[in-house]
Design a protein around this motif. Structure first.
Motif, mmCIF file in Angstrom:
data_model
loop_
_atom_site.group_PDB
_atom_site.id
_atom_site.type_symbol
_atom_site.label_atom_id
_atom_site.label_comp_id
_atom_site.label_asym_id
_atom_site.label_seq_id
_atom_site.Cartn_x
_atom_site.Cartn_y
_atom_site.Cartn_z
ATOM 1 N N LEU A 170 1.024 -1.122 -0.007
ATOM 2 C CA LEU A 170 -0.049 0.016 0.129
ATOM 3 C C LEU A 170 0.954 1.507 0.177
ATOM 4 C CD1 LEU A 170 -2.275 -1.619 2.653
ATOM 5 C CD2 LEU A 170 -2.661 -1.505 0.062
ATOM 6 N N ILE A 171 0.527 2.584 -0.941
ATOM 7 C CA ILE A 171 0.973 3.904 -0.450
ATOM 8 C C ILE A 171 0.460 4.646 -0.003
ATOM 9 C CG2 ILE A 171 2.771 2.874 -2.923
ATOM 10 C CD1 ILE A 171 0.580 4.556 -4.311
ATOM 11 N N GLN A 172 -0.390 4.547 0.151
ATOM 12 C CA GLN A 172 -2.241 5.185 1.030
ATOM 13 C C GLN A 172 -2.667 4.245 1.722
ATOM 14 O OE1 GLN A 172 -3.743 7.180 -2.390
ATOM 15 N NE2 GLN A 172 -5.323 5.946 -2.443
ATOM 16 N N ILE A 173 -3.719 5.064 3.308
ATOM 17 C CA ILE A 173 -4.287 4.426 3.566
ATOM 18 C C ILE A 173 -5.835 4.377 2.740
ATOM 19 C CG2 ILE A 173 -5.980 4.619 5.950
ATOM 20 C CD1 ILE A 173 -3.117 6.356 6.794
ATOM 21 N N PRO A 174 -6.081 3.306 3.420
ATOM 22 C CA PRO A 174 -7.748 2.777 2.557
ATOM 23 C C PRO A 174 -8.279 3.313 2.071
ATOM 24 C CG PRO A 174 -6.725 0.686 2.931
ATOM 25 C CD PRO A 174 -6.322 1.940 3.235
ATOM 26 N N SER A 175 -9.062 4.066 1.287
ATOM 27 C CA SER A 175 -10.202 4.920 2.654
ATOM 28 C C SER A 175 -11.545 4.238 2.505
ATOM 29 C CB SER A 175 -10.476 5.980 0.693
ATOM 30 O OG SER A 175 -10.705 4.812 -0.352
ATOM 31 N N GLU A 176 -12.901 5.152 2.838
ATOM 32 C CA GLU A 176 -13.672 5.070 3.295
ATOM 33 C C GLU A 176 -13.878 3.602 4.286
ATOM 34 O OE1 GLU A 176 -17.731 5.645 1.360
ATOM 35 O OE2 GLU A 176 -16.435 6.470 -0.150
ATOM 36 N N LEU A 177 -13.337 3.773 5.894
ATOM 37 C CA LEU A 177 -12.980 3.104 6.213
ATOM 38 C C LEU A 177 -13.723 3.089 7.331
ATOM 39 C CD1 LEU A 177 -8.746 2.891 7.104
ATOM 40 C CD2 LEU A 177 -10.262 0.844 5.538
ATOM 41 N N PRO A 178 -14.831 1.431 7.831
ATOM 42 C CA PRO A 178 -15.306 1.159 9.038
ATOM 43 C C PRO A 178 -15.138 2.334 10.030
ATOM 44 C CG PRO A 178 -15.399 -0.774 7.843
ATOM 45 C CD PRO A 178 -14.494 -0.283 7.094
ATOM 46 N N CYS A 179 -16.323 2.971 10.320
ATOM 47 C CA CYS A 179 -16.410 4.011 11.958
ATOM 48 C C CYS A 179 -16.284 3.608 12.738
ATOM 49 C CB CYS A 179 -17.137 4.969 11.688
ATOM 50 S SG CYS A 179 -19.579 4.574 11.587
ATOM 51 N N THR A 180 -16.552 2.292 12.641
ATOM 52 C CA THR A 180 -16.343 1.280 13.761
ATOM 53 C C THR A 180 -15.083 0.851 14.072
ATOM 54 O OG1 THR A 180 -16.745 -0.882 12.244
ATOM 55 C CG2 THR A 180 -18.595 0.350 13.301
ATOM 56 N N LEU A 181 -14.426 0.866 13.312
ATOM 57 C CA LEU A 181 -12.436 0.292 13.319
ATOM 58 C C LEU A 181 -12.288 1.152 14.825
ATOM 59 C CD1 LEU A 181 -10.584 0.610 10.397
ATOM 60 C CD2 LEU A 181 -11.055 -1.792 11.324
ATOM 61 N N GLU A 182 -11.723 0.051 15.945
ATOM 62 C CA GLU A 182 -10.428 0.350 16.384
ATOM 63 C C GLU A 182 -9.581 0.250 16.955
ATOM 64 O OE1 GLU A 182 -12.538 -1.819 20.052
ATOM 65 O OE2 GLU A 182 -14.556 -0.953 20.006
ATOM 66 N N GLU A 183 -8.564 -0.723 15.933
ATOM 67 C CA GLU A 183 -7.612 -1.214 15.546
ATOM 68 C C GLU A 183 -6.903 -1.263 14.334
ATOM 69 O OE1 GLU A 183 -5.152 -4.273 18.214
ATOM 70 O OE2 GLU A 183 -5.834 -4.925 16.257
ATOM 71 N N LEU A 184 -5.896 -0.565 13.868
ATOM 72 C CA LEU A 184 -5.886 -0.302 12.146
ATOM 73 C C LEU A 184 -4.399 -0.360 12.507
ATOM 74 C CD1 LEU A 184 -6.254 0.186 9.375
ATOM 75 C CD2 LEU A 184 -5.841 2.274 9.710
ATOM 76 N N LYS A 185 -3.996 -1.739 11.315
ATOM 77 C CA LYS A 185 -2.313 -1.843 11.836
ATOM 78 C C LYS A 185 -2.145 -1.977 9.540
ATOM 79 C CE LYS A 185 -1.860 -4.976 15.328
ATOM 80 N NZ LYS A 185 -1.668 -6.400 16.328
ATOM 81 N N ILE A 186 -1.225 -1.666 9.801
ATOM 82 C CA ILE A 186 -0.910 -1.141 8.601
ATOM 83 C C ILE A 186 0.910 -0.909 8.218
ATOM 84 C CG2 ILE A 186 -0.965 -0.206 6.077
ATOM 85 C CD1 ILE A 186 -3.172 1.589 6.732
ATOM 86 N N ASN A 187 1.424 -1.617 8.977
ATOM 87 C CA ASN A 187 2.966 -1.986 8.914
ATOM 88 C C ASN A 187 3.453 -2.267 7.646
ATOM 89 O OD1 ASN A 187 3.303 -1.058 11.983
ATOM 90 N ND2 ASN A 187 1.953 -2.822 12.341
ATOM 91 N N GLU A 188 4.728 -2.390 7.931
ATOM 92 C CA GLU A 188 5.575 -2.717 6.839
ATOM 93 C C GLU A 188 5.207 -2.833 5.199
ATOM 94 O OE1 GLU A 188 8.600 -3.800 7.673
ATOM 95 O OE2 GLU A 188 8.334 -3.553 9.378
#
Length: 670
Positions: free
Chosen positions: A376-394
């Motif tokens: 990934l080169i950018q954070i995905p769009s329109e992620l659910p507003c219920t998210l409590e944990e987001l990991k985009i390492n490496e």
């Protein structure tokens, strides 16, 4: 004469009592000291057991598990449950608030239990991470395999069927031989019961009414039912004992044909030889090849998938697609999983262009999303507003704009380690929507300064392995809740830390400045600081009164692998920490003698002075002989110095509870 004898007798008794008291005085003193220490140790043991009672199941299980080493980070030391009582501390662990543990950049609360891998269980206890691996029972079959998502090996299907067939064909059935006397008595009792039943039938025929009696039909029906029931009982009895009549054998021929050769002898009985095989669950979803279903989790780990599998299963809450070759996520890919709460897409080849704009939008219950190890080169769009944990390492994130994290006001954990982020491509307003963010991990990026616009709710900040050179006065102006800051492996010098950068932080308890460019212990440290890690710098001096302003006082000070000399440690270097310091690590330095002030540290439990240039240990350098109370010092390391152990005074370690915790060997010879 009698008075004289009585006088001498009383005089002799007086001398005897005085002598006995004088002789037993030191013995009583020693006994008092022994019982006092015994009482204190028993109380401490009772207290520790009572504390351990919080997790009795885990500790009991851990007692029989071997230690496992986890490949999280070279900076962290994981110990086993087995070493739980009396274990030694490690300077590579940064304890968090109230005993929290640092695990792969995340802080776990005290007494938290988690499973980082399918076969591993970890426990956080007073700032230490204790991990153990599940112990598997040995299998007797020659060929075994480990199913996906399982810990222990099992027999293959073919091997299992062969072993079951061999068991049924070769092994004799479980049976209990009856004594001949008991068998004879059983047969006699059976014959007596038959005779009694025949007599009862005859009596009932005599007592019943004639053919014109209206109750005759009812009596005949009852007799017929009685005969049928007696026949059923006889059949059951004869089936049980294996003694059937010829007529009953003809009626039971069909059952015997089904049973085949598994007939029962009259003198034995046994349990059914075959174990029923459980039926598959109803309405189970159709899964791709090599995927598995466990409760409400579908696991497709390393099964060479190239796209998101079309699965329709509303009851599923967790989907694991780790280690595949997935490159894209089209819109509607998860329409068949509307109740998904956890989604793991780590270690694939997903690109930003391959993610549809509404790929995650309709996952209304998604709380945890893991996309580590993709492209990934950018954070995905329109992620659910219920998210409590987001990991985009490496990944290869090139920036975070103002809209990248919008609407994620419930997000608690955000991990963006190992990307190409810097202060030039991260918008200062990017973190503004994150009203609930507590843990932010931005390690292994390209930041030169502390990122701006950090949320006011932030508690844990990890910026290790960046290129940070200074800490300005405005870095933490709005982060009054911050508790842990990790800045190891950067380029910070003590004169580049602003005096007002963090001194007024009321909740900041842990700072890790290991492997930077410090030459002195930094001044203007936070007043609330409890843990300070300065391992692997070039520190030559501890300024006087540098810890004097702290309340309640510094508890953990790690200065290993530096360049400290005796000239760099002033008599008042530890002023302000004498009453609070619990662990002091000065190993791998250039000290030639025990630093002054050690004997004044009343709360000290762990002291490391190994791998220095110490030659002599004089009395009262470590233990104060004038102190009558018991010392808290439990572990002392002095190995790899130049100490002549035979010349050490017998009073040098009198305050240490157990001499087995004093490490003196080996010593260098010069």
């Amino acid at each position: 004469m009698k008075f004289t004898v009585l006088y001498y007798f009383l005089l002799l008794m007086t001398f005897h009592i005085d002598f006995g008291q004088n002789e037993e005085t030191p013995r009583k003193q020693r006994r008092k000291i022994y019982y006092r220490r015994l009482k204190k140790s028993s109380l401490s043991n009772h207290k520790s057991k009572r504390q351990l009672g919080i997790q009795p199941t885990i500790v009991a299980l851990a007692a029989k598990f071997p230690t496992v080493n986890l490949d999280y980070s070279t900076e962290e030391n994981f110990e086993s449950f087995l070493s739980f009582p009396g274990r030694e501390s490690s300077y590579n662990v940064l304890p968090g608030k109230k005993g929290r543990c640092l695990v792969k950049g995340m802080v776990m609360y005290d007494k938290a239990v988690w499973s980082p891998e399918p076969c591993t269980t970890c426990l956080c206890w007073n700032g230490k991470v204790l991990c153990d691996e599940t112990m598997c029972h040995p299998q007797t079959c020659p060929k075994t395999h480990i199913p996906e998502g399982e810990c222990c090996p099992v027999c293959s299907d073919a091997e299992q069927r062969e072993s079951i067939n061999l068991l049924h064909n070769q092994l004799p059935p479980t049976q209990v031989e009856m004594d001949p006397v008991l068998r004879k008595e059983a047969l006699q009792s059976e014959e007596n019961e038959e005779e009694i039943e025949e007599d009862e039938d005859k009596e009932q025929e005599k007592n019943t009414a004639g053919p014109l009696d209206p109750g005759n039909s009812h009596s005949e029906e009852s007799r017929e039912q009685g005969r049928q029931s007696s026949q059923v009982e006889e059949r059951q009895a004869h089936q049980h004992w294996g003694q059937g009549r010829e007529e009953e054998e003809e009626e039971e021929g069909e059952d015997e044909e089904e049973e085949g050769e598994d007939t029962l002898r009259g003198d034995v009985f046994r349990m059914p030889p075959r174990v029923p095989i459980p039926a598959p669950p109803r309405n189970a979803p159709t899964l791709p090849s090599r995927c598995s279903l466990s409760y409400k989790t579908i696991s497709c780990i390393h099964v060479e998938l190239t796209q998101i599998p079309p699965i329709t299963a509303p009851e599923i809450t967790s989907l694991e697609l780790v280690g595949n070759a997935i490159t894209s996520i089209p819109d509607g890919a998860f329409n068949g999983l509307p109740n998904l709460e956890r989604l793991d897409l780590s270690k694939n080849n997903i690109t930003s262009s391959g993610i549809g704009p509404k790929a995650f939008k309709f996952l209304k219950k998604l709380m945890r999303l893991n996309m580590d190890g993709n492209k990934l080169i950018q954070i995905p769009s329109e992620l659910p507003c219920t998210l409590e944990e987001l990991k985009i390492n490496e990944n290869n994130l090139q920036g975070i704009d103002e809209e990248s994290l919008s609407d994620l006001n419930k997000l608690v954990t955000l991990e963006l380690e190992g990307n190409s982020l810097s202060e030039t491509n991260v918008n200062p307003l990017a973190f503004k929507p994150l009203k609930s963010l507590s843990y932010l991990r931005l390690g292994k990026n390209k930041f030169r300064i502390i990122p701006q616009g950090l949320p006011a709710s932030i508690e844990e900040l990890y910026l290790e392995n960046n290129q940070i050179e200074e800490i300005t006065e405005i870095c933490f102006n709005h982060t009054r809740m911050i508790n842990v800051i990790v800045l190891r492996h950067n380029k910070i010098e003590e004169n580049r830390i602003a005096p007002l950068a963090w001194i007024n932080q009321g909740n900041l308890e842990s700072i890790d400045l290991s492997y930077n460019k410090l030459y002195h212990v930094p001044s203007y440290l936070p007043k609330s600081l409890l843990h300070l890690v300065l391992v692997g710098n070039q520190i030559e001096r501890i300024p006087g009164y540098v810890f004097g302003h702290m309340e309640p006082g510094l508890e953990y000070l790690y200065l290993s692998f530096n360049k400290l000399t005796n000239d760099g440690v002033d008599p008042v270097s530890f002023y302000g920490a004498y009453h609070s310091l619990r662990e002091l690590f000065l190993d791998h330095n250039d000290l030639k003698s025990i630093p002054s002030g050690i004997q004044e540290m009343k709360a000290l439990h762990f002291l490391r002075l190994n791998n220095n240039k110490i030659r002599n240990i004089f009395p009262e350098q470590i233990c104060n002989a004038e102190e009558t109370g018991d010392s808290n010092l439990e572990h002392l390391h002095l190995e790899n110095n130049y100490i002549k152990t035979r010349e050490i005074s017998s009073y040098a370690f009198s305050c240490i509870r157990s001499y087995s915790n004093i490490i003196l060997k080996p010593q260098n010879i010069k």
